[in-house]
Design an enzyme around this catalytic site. Structure first.
Site, mmCIF file in Angstrom:
data_model
loop_
_atom_site.group_PDB
_atom_site.id
_atom_site.type_symbol
_atom_site.label_atom_id
_atom_site.label_comp_id
_atom_site.label_asym_id
_atom_site.label_seq_id
_atom_site.Cartn_x
_atom_site.Cartn_y
_atom_site.Cartn_z
ATOM 1 N N LYS A 116 0.809 -1.217 0.000
ATOM 2 C CA LYS A 116 0.000 0.000 0.000
ATOM 3 C C LYS A 116 0.844 1.269 0.000
ATOM 4 O O LYS A 116 0.466 2.286 -0.591
ATOM 5 C CB LYS A 116 -0.940 -0.019 1.201
ATOM 6 C CG LYS A 116 -2.041 -1.072 1.096
ATOM 7 C CD LYS A 116 -2.946 -1.023 2.311
ATOM 8 C CE LYS A 116 -4.157 -1.933 2.147
ATOM 9 N NZ LYS A 116 -3.804 -3.328 1.996
ATOM 10 N N LYS A 158 -2.643 0.411 9.112
ATOM 11 C CA LYS A 158 -2.970 -0.556 8.064
ATOM 12 C C LYS A 158 -1.729 -1.341 7.670
ATOM 13 O O LYS A 158 -0.649 -0.768 7.482
ATOM 14 C CB LYS A 158 -3.504 0.153 6.809
ATOM 15 C CG LYS A 158 -4.815 0.878 7.008
ATOM 16 C CD LYS A 158 -5.216 1.660 5.772
ATOM 17 C CE LYS A 158 -5.558 0.773 4.601
ATOM 18 N NZ LYS A 158 -6.081 1.569 3.465
ATOM 19 N N GLY A 164 -9.010 -7.209 2.785
ATOM 20 C CA GLY A 164 -10.115 -7.910 3.414
ATOM 21 C C GLY A 164 -10.374 -7.519 4.854
ATOM 22 O O GLY A 164 -10.959 -8.280 5.618
ATOM 23 N N GLY A 165 -9.903 -6.323 5.249
ATOM 24 C CA GLY A 165 -10.136 -5.872 6.614
ATOM 25 C C GLY A 165 -9.145 -6.396 7.625
ATOM 26 O O GLY A 165 -9.231 -6.081 8.806
ATOM 27 N N HIS A 208 -17.126 4.431 1.670
ATOM 28 C CA HIS A 208 -16.206 3.622 0.863
ATOM 29 C C HIS A 208 -16.772 3.544 -0.555
ATOM 30 O O HIS A 208 -17.797 2.928 -0.794
ATOM 31 C CB HIS A 208 -16.097 2.223 1.482
ATOM 32 C CG HIS A 208 -15.112 1.338 0.788
ATOM 33 N ND1 HIS A 208 -14.050 0.759 1.445
ATOM 34 C CD2 HIS A 208 -15.012 0.916 -0.494
ATOM 35 C CE1 HIS A 208 -13.359 0.017 0.592
ATOM 36 N NE2 HIS A 208 -13.928 0.100 -0.596
ATOM 37 N N ARG A 297 -7.645 -7.942 -8.733
ATOM 38 C CA ARG A 297 -8.373 -9.195 -8.900
ATOM 39 C C ARG A 297 -9.851 -8.881 -9.085
ATOM 40 O O ARG A 297 -10.261 -7.722 -9.031
ATOM 41 C CB ARG A 297 -8.208 -10.079 -7.662
ATOM 42 C CG ARG A 297 -8.588 -9.348 -6.357
ATOM 43 C CD ARG A 297 -8.589 -10.246 -5.157
ATOM 44 N NE ARG A 297 -8.655 -9.529 -3.900
ATOM 45 C CZ ARG A 297 -9.759 -9.044 -3.348
ATOM 46 N NH1 ARG A 297 -10.917 -9.164 -3.975
ATOM 47 N NH2 ARG A 297 -9.734 -8.423 -2.185
#
Length: 630
Positions: A116, A158, A164-165, A208, A297
């Site tokens: 990220k 993060k 996926g959290g 989001h 993806r």
């Protein structure tokens, strides 16, 4: 065109890919672990190859076994689905090196967006707006704390390799930072083998918003508009919709153009999603929407995009992977109607969304909705994988109509004995915040008390259960005569109610024959009673006649700390003899890829401790006992 495809995944996404492949005349190969030997995706495929034991690390995450299965069966291509190896650049390259077609973006594109911090730097260079934060190489606790103070609380930690959290923690105050960082790093290390983190400013009214993009090997990139995925819990999406409510055309044009620039910056091919966080304190505005990350993806929520555009994204993936250009140009794509997707999980919202495992003895999914699932009645929900039962998708002309259709669909779900969240999903669709499109990513947490409150059976359902319990032992053929004697007792007033058992507690239900009630062999036709089970508004209730026998079951009230599900103990914070306070963390249990902290129910002393770090425990095992203070 590819003639034989191996799907390196399981469950509903494997079934979804197989359906399109079959329509295109492409033969399919499934892979499966021990736990999935009888799974639906295995039976749907033209061929299936066993790849190892149940844990994903020994089967679905072993790239060499998957490539070997493709070679063994003569498959030309591998589709990774989502999760598992779908965003693993090394695996993508290994597939290509083996002479196979990789149905996904180029490995270098995956790698460019996989971390990220590096992805954000690339987006800044491409002119894509990003959230303020810290992306530095210095990962020391001292530097991270200093940067968090400079950003200002609340901040978001993060994992740089997350998704996926997982590996995400919101921190509200400096005193909570180190503990949150430790937990985040541990989860990130377990999930992604990388415990590096970045920091972001926490946006207080966040929505989001994500944009579906698609590229090909001929230099074309298009977007397929946006989705709103704001209804989340623990940073995991629960309900998604397309298009995003409140998105005006000017803002849509800007955010979608930014998404296309992002994809072009990494020379992207195939299906991908650019995820943004929007500061919605003044509605959706282009100057308050920031890049978060790119998912290289197909997304779980891709069906809502398919529904509003009429495009089959899996078909596009297979065509582009075969060297064909994108089938449509940007000007050929448009939005038609409104689509909503809800994720039906095997979990118990009333108990903190604890995963539920076991056999689906009863499973009835709603008709009239698009259902994406990898299970059927009789299937097992395994503790080894994500606990999704199905995705429920509706498509209507307007948002209001879509919300109404989703509510009806969720209320129509029936499943036992596995717990599920259908009733919770129905409550979400009925919230004023959702109805008025004022929800944020924090709405579920803010309203969790009312949203997660355990559902109660209606008076009508209780009356039906009471009738069934009363007539349970009436001889066959004697039902009508028994009806005439309803409640009769010799030398006593007529019986007015029946004692039923609900979750082990005694409740009293009125013994009254409602107008229109039909009684057939102990079943209420209204709620399809099966073995004292009743289904109402997406909830399941088991209501046998009460038997005063006592369960002898330990509970938190006794000071016994009980494993709420099968899992692995990854941290133990106390020892026998320690003094603890109410709410203090005692240990952490990991199950279905998520951490669950177990805390002290009251002030007291740890008198027994049977759990140890690294140990596997079964559901309802007593892990430790806390004796209350005098």
């Amino acid at each position: 065109m590819i003639s034989k495809l191996l799907i390196a995944n399981r469950g509903e996404i494997a079934c979804r890919i197989m359906r399109t492949a079959r329509e295109m005349g492409v033969a399919t190969v499934a892979v499966y672990s021990d736990a999935d030997a009888k799974a639906l995706h295995v039976r749907m495929a033209d061929e299936a190859v066993h790849i190892g034991p149940s844990p994903a690390a020994e089967s679905y995450l072993v790239g060499e076994k998957i490539i070997a299965a493709a070679k063994e069966t003569g498959a030309e291509a591998i589709h990774p689905g989502y999760g598992f190896l779908s965003e693993n650049a090394g695996f993508a390259q290994a597939v290509i090196d083996a002479g196979l077609i990789w149905v996904g973006p180029k490995p270098e594109s995956i790698e460019a967006m996989g971390l990220k911090d590096a992805a954000k730097e690339r987006m800044i260079a491409a002119g894509v707006p990003v959230t303020p934060g810290y992306l530095g190489e210095d990962q020391s606790v001292e530097r991270l704390k200093s940067e968090a103070n400079a950003i200002g609380y609340p901040v978001l930690i993060k994992a740089v390799a997350g998704g996926g959290g997982k590996g995400m923690r919101k921190v509200d105050a400096p005193g909570d930072f180190e503990a949150s960082l430790e937990s985040c790093r541990r989860e990130a290390k377990a999930s992604f083998s990388n415990d590096e983190v970045l920091l972001e400013k926490w946006i207080t009214s966040p929505r989001h918003i994500e944009v579906q993009v698609f590229g090909d090997s001929h230099g074309n990139v298009v977007h397929l508009f946006e989705r709103d995925c704001s209804l989340q819990r623990r940073h995991q999406k629960v309900i998604e919709e397309a298009p995003a409510p409140g998105m005006d055309e000017a803002t849509r044009e800007e955010i979608c153009a930014a998404a296309v620039r992002a994809a072009k910056a990494v020379d992207y091919e195939g299906a991908g999603t650019i995820e943004f966080i929007a500061d919605a304190s003044e509605g959706l505005r282009a100057d308050r929407i920031f890049f978060m990350e790119m998912n290289t993806r197909l997304q779980v929520e891709h069906p809502v995009t398919e529904e509003i555009t009429g495009v089959d994204l899996v078909e596009w993936q297979l065509r582009v992977a075969s060297g064909e250009p994108i089938p449509l140009k940007q000007e050929d794509l448009s939005i038609n109607g409104w689509a909503i997707e809800a994720r039906l999980y095997a979990e118990d919202p009333a108990k903190g969304f604890l995963p539920s495992t076991g056999r689906l003895d009863v499973l009835r999914l709603p008709r009239g909705a698009r259902i994406e699932t990898g299970v059927e009645e009789g299937s097992e929900v395994s503790p080894f994988y994500d606990p999704m039962i199905a995705k429920i998708v509706v498509h209507e002309e307007t948002r209001d109509e879509a919300i109404s259709a989703m509510d009806e669909a969720c209320r129509g779900v029936a499943a036992l004995p596995v717990k599920h969240n259908a009733w919770f999903l129905s409550r979400l669709t009925g919230m004023e915040e959702y109805q008025q499109a004022t929800m944020t990513t924090g709405t579920i947490e803010a309203r969790h008390n009312e949203l997660q409150a355990e559902p109660k059976p209606s008076k009508s359902l209780l009356a039906a259960a009471a009738m069934d319990a009363f007539f349970e032992h009436v001889p066959f053929g004697e039902t009508e005569r028994a009806k005439g004697l309803l409640g009769f007792r010799l030398n006593s007033a007529p019986q007015k109610e029946v004692a039923l058992s609900l979750s082990g507690s005694r409740i009293h239900a009125p013994l009254d024959l409602p107008s229109g009630y039909e009684f057939f062999d102990g079943e209420a036709t209204w709620w399809a009673s099966q073995h004292h089970a009743y289904f109402e508004d997406g909830a399941a209730f088991v209501l046998p006649a009460y038997r005063a026998e006592g369960t002898g079951h330990a509970s938190a009230a006794d000071g016994a700390i009980i494993a709420p599900m099968p899992g692995k103990v990854i941290a133990v914070d106390v020892a026998e003899g320690d003094t603890v306070t109410a709410g203090q963390r005692l240990m952490v249990l990991e199950a279905m890829k998520m951490e669950h902290a177990l805390t002290a129910p009251f002030d007291g002393t740890v008198t027994e401790l049977s759990a140890s770090e690294g140990g596997q425990v079964q559901v309802e095992a007593v892990l430790c006992v806390v004796e209350p203070s005098e």
